[in-house]
Write a protein that holds these residues in place. Structure first.
Motif, mmCIF file in Angstrom:
data_model
loop_
_atom_site.group_PDB
_atom_site.id
_atom_site.type_symbol
_atom_site.label_atom_id
_atom_site.label_comp_id
_atom_site.label_asym_id
_atom_site.label_seq_id
_atom_site.Cartn_x
_atom_site.Cartn_y
_atom_site.Cartn_z
ATOM 1 N N LYS A 39 -5.288 16.118 17.610
ATOM 2 C CA LYS A 39 -5.754 14.920 16.920
ATOM 3 C C LYS A 39 -5.702 15.118 15.417
ATOM 4 O O LYS A 39 -6.104 16.168 14.910
ATOM 5 N N TYR A 40 -5.198 14.093 14.723
ATOM 6 C CA TYR A 40 -5.111 14.113 13.265
ATOM 7 C C TYR A 40 -5.718 12.837 12.707
ATOM 8 O O TYR A 40 -5.684 11.783 13.345
ATOM 9 N N GLN A 41 -6.242 12.950 11.516
ATOM 10 C CA GLN A 41 -6.840 11.805 10.835
ATOM 11 C C GLN A 41 -5.939 11.387 9.684
ATOM 12 O O GLN A 41 -5.395 12.222 8.960
ATOM 13 N N THR A 42 -5.791 10.080 9.496
ATOM 14 C CA THR A 42 -5.065 9.531 8.357
ATOM 15 C C THR A 42 -5.900 8.386 7.785
ATOM 16 O O THR A 42 -6.805 7.872 8.450
ATOM 17 N N PRO A 43 -5.611 7.946 6.565
ATOM 18 C CA PRO A 43 -6.341 6.794 6.017
ATOM 19 C C PRO A 43 -6.153 5.527 6.840
ATOM 20 O O PRO A 43 -6.982 4.620 6.786
ATOM 21 N N GLN A 44 -5.064 5.452 7.621
ATOM 22 C CA GLN A 44 -4.789 4.266 8.427
ATOM 23 C C GLN A 44 -5.380 4.345 9.832
ATOM 24 O O GLN A 44 -5.305 3.390 10.597
ATOM 25 N N GLY A 45 -5.950 5.494 10.197
ATOM 26 C CA GLY A 45 -6.517 5.653 11.526
ATOM 27 C C GLY A 45 -6.156 7.002 12.119
ATOM 28 O O GLY A 45 -5.288 7.718 11.607
ATOM 29 N N ASP A 46 -6.811 7.351 13.209
ATOM 30 C CA ASP A 46 -6.576 8.639 13.858
ATOM 31 C C ASP A 46 -5.307 8.589 14.720
ATOM 32 O O ASP A 46 -4.920 7.538 15.236
ATOM 33 N N TYR A 210 5.667 -2.823 29.546
ATOM 34 C CA TYR A 210 5.646 -3.894 28.555
ATOM 35 C C TYR A 210 5.649 -3.329 27.132
ATOM 36 O O TYR A 210 6.343 -3.855 26.252
ATOM 37 N N SER A 211 4.904 -2.253 26.900
ATOM 38 C CA SER A 211 4.902 -1.636 25.563
ATOM 39 C C SER A 211 6.288 -1.117 25.214
ATOM 40 O O SER A 211 6.737 -1.243 24.066
ATOM 41 N N TRP A 212 6.960 -0.517 26.201
ATOM 42 C CA TRP A 212 8.320 -0.027 25.954
ATOM 43 C C TRP A 212 9.233 -1.190 25.570
ATOM 44 O O TRP A 212 10.029 -1.086 24.624
ATOM 45 N N LEU A 213 9.127 -2.308 26.290
ATOM 46 C CA LEU A 213 9.968 -3.476 26.004
ATOM 47 C C LEU A 213 9.691 -4.004 24.602
ATOM 48 O O LEU A 213 10.636 -4.340 23.861
ATOM 49 N N GLN A 214 8.435 -4.066 24.216
ATOM 50 C CA GLN A 214 8.097 -4.544 22.877
ATOM 51 C C GLN A 214 8.643 -3.615 21.795
ATOM 52 O O GLN A 214 9.138 -4.076 20.755
ATOM 53 N N MET A 215 8.563 -2.308 22.037
ATOM 54 C CA MET A 215 9.121 -1.368 21.074
ATOM 55 C C MET A 215 10.633 -1.509 20.982
ATOM 56 O O MET A 215 11.218 -1.445 19.888
ATOM 57 N N TYR A 216 11.278 -1.699 22.119
ATOM 58 C CA TYR A 216 12.735 -1.880 22.106
ATOM 59 C C TYR A 216 13.102 -3.126 21.304
ATOM 60 O O TYR A 216 14.050 -3.109 20.504
ATOM 61 N N ARG A 217 12.362 -4.212 21.502
ATOM 62 C CA ARG A 217 12.609 -5.444 20.748
ATOM 63 C C ARG A 217 12.448 -5.201 19.254
ATOM 64 O O ARG A 217 13.276 -5.663 18.451
ATOM 65 N N LEU A 218 11.385 -4.497 18.876
ATOM 66 C CA LEU A 218 11.140 -4.245 17.457
ATOM 67 C C LEU A 218 12.277 -3.446 16.837
ATOM 68 O O LEU A 218 12.769 -3.791 15.755
ATOM 69 N N PHE A 219 12.712 -2.389 17.515
ATOM 70 C CA PHE A 219 13.760 -1.554 16.921
ATOM 71 C C PHE A 219 15.113 -2.256 16.908
ATOM 72 O O PHE A 219 15.913 -2.015 16.000
ATOM 73 N N LEU A 250 2.701 -6.066 15.771
ATOM 74 C CA LEU A 250 3.310 -4.831 16.264
ATOM 75 C C LEU A 250 3.913 -4.032 15.115
ATOM 76 O O LEU A 250 3.795 -2.802 15.074
ATOM 77 N N PHE A 251 4.557 -4.712 14.184
ATOM 78 C CA PHE A 251 5.146 -4.018 13.043
ATOM 79 C C PHE A 251 4.067 -3.284 12.246
ATOM 80 O O PHE A 251 4.257 -2.141 11.823
ATOM 81 N N LYS A 252 2.947 -3.948 12.058
ATOM 82 C CA LYS A 252 1.851 -3.336 11.316
ATOM 83 C C LYS A 252 1.320 -2.101 12.054
ATOM 84 O O LYS A 252 0.961 -1.091 11.435
ATOM 85 N N LYS A 253 1.292 -2.169 13.367
ATOM 86 C CA LYS A 253 0.820 -1.044 14.167
ATOM 87 C C LYS A 253 1.790 0.134 14.101
ATOM 88 O O LYS A 253 1.370 1.295 14.017
ATOM 89 N N VAL A 254 3.086 -0.154 14.122
ATOM 90 C CA VAL A 254 4.107 0.900 14.178
ATOM 91 C C VAL A 254 4.386 1.508 12.807
ATOM 92 O O VAL A 254 4.571 2.719 12.685
ATOM 93 N N TYR A 255 4.406 0.676 11.760
ATOM 94 C CA TYR A 255 4.785 1.168 10.434
ATOM 95 C C TYR A 255 3.689 1.054 9.374
ATOM 96 O O TYR A 255 3.897 1.448 8.232
#
Length: 270
Positions: A39-46, A210-219, A250-255
């Motif tokens: 586990k790591y901590q960042t200013p944007q969340g763990d 479903y998460s995999w499909l959403q990630m594929y769409r984003l990329f 989703l973009f905000k979550k990933v990047y």
């Protein structure tokens, strides 16, 4: 053990696995969890890095270790080494931003296992042998980070061969990723019930179907976002998102930035 040269650093140790101070390093840092979650901590969340997954910090990302299980194993890669690998591989984007997500890929997992085993067996080898090994390892890792590390340079979400029924589903999703898939439809393609599919898919890929499909769409959306002037709403809907709000979320979550911010930083005008 610590090995380092001008292109990067390799660290493997079994002590000091608890909380550490905040860091901000001018390099890419790939962290592995070979035994259990870390586990790591960042200013944007763990960040939780599960067993057999990896996470890539971008240069100057602020972070600190909260917990590492059994072993800490990480490698730092200087941007110049990643740039050299990108140029040799013909990748346009030579300064990638890796996504804010832990990931798994069997090729990187195999590489990690080999490196750890070699170091364990040759811990007392001469410095010249260890330096030669480090040079070759960093070059290999830089190439694999670009191939399999999800980031701004990718035009597709990195995939890998899995069990037969999962591969069938993934092939179908890739061919029709813009369609409004349900778990029942995915299960019908796999010829199993939806609960079996959900369990097996998560076990193999590290993500729900479903998460995999959403990630594929984003990329898949990243190329037109960065290299065309198409409106973001049009890009989102064209790539299977039901609304620009879900795309932005989703973009905000990933990047940790919106598609507009991503385009401004990484787009073709730069």
């Amino acid at each position: 053990m610590i090995l380092e040269n001008e292109n990067g650093l390799l660290l493997m140790r079994h002590e000091q696995l608890g909380e550490r101070d905040w860091r901000s390093d001018p390099c890419y840092k790939i962290i592995f969890s070979p035994y259990a979650s870390s586990k790591y901590q960042t200013p944007q969340g763990d960040i939780q890095i599960h067993q057999n997954e990896f996470f890539i910090f971008n240069p100057v990302d602020h972070h600190r270790q909260l917990q590492a299980a059994t072993e800490k194993f990480l490698i730092e890669v200087q941007p110049a080494a990643l740039h050299a690998a990108a140029e040799q591989m013909g990748i346009k984007k030579i300064e990638p931003e890796f996504s804010f997500m832990s990931f798994r890929h069997p090729q990187i997992q195999q590489w990690m296992s080999f490196v750890r085993d070699f170091l364990s067996l040759h811990e007392t080898s001469s410095p010249s042998i260890n330096q030669l090994f480090l040079d070759n390892s960093l070059t290999q890792l830089a190439m694999m980070m670009l191939q399999y590390g999800p980031g701004s340079h990718q035009t597709e979400f990195p995939t890998f061969k899995s069990k037969g029924s999962i591969d069938v589903v993934i092939d179908a999703l890739k061919q029709s990723y813009r369609e409004d898939w349900t778990l029942d439809q995915m299960a019908a393609v796999a010829r199993m019930n939806k609960y079996q599919l959900a369990h097996l898919f998560k076990e193999e890929m590290g993500l729900s179907p479903y998460s995999w499909l959403q990630m594929y769409r984003l990329f898949r959306s990243q190329y037109p976002l960065l290299y065309t002037q198409r409106p973001i709403l049009s890009i989102a809907l064209h790539h299977g998102f039901k609304s620009v709000a879900s795309y932005n979320h989703l973009f905000k979550k990933v990047y940790r930035k919106t598609p507009s911010e991503f385009r401004r930083i990484h787009g073709m005008k730069n």
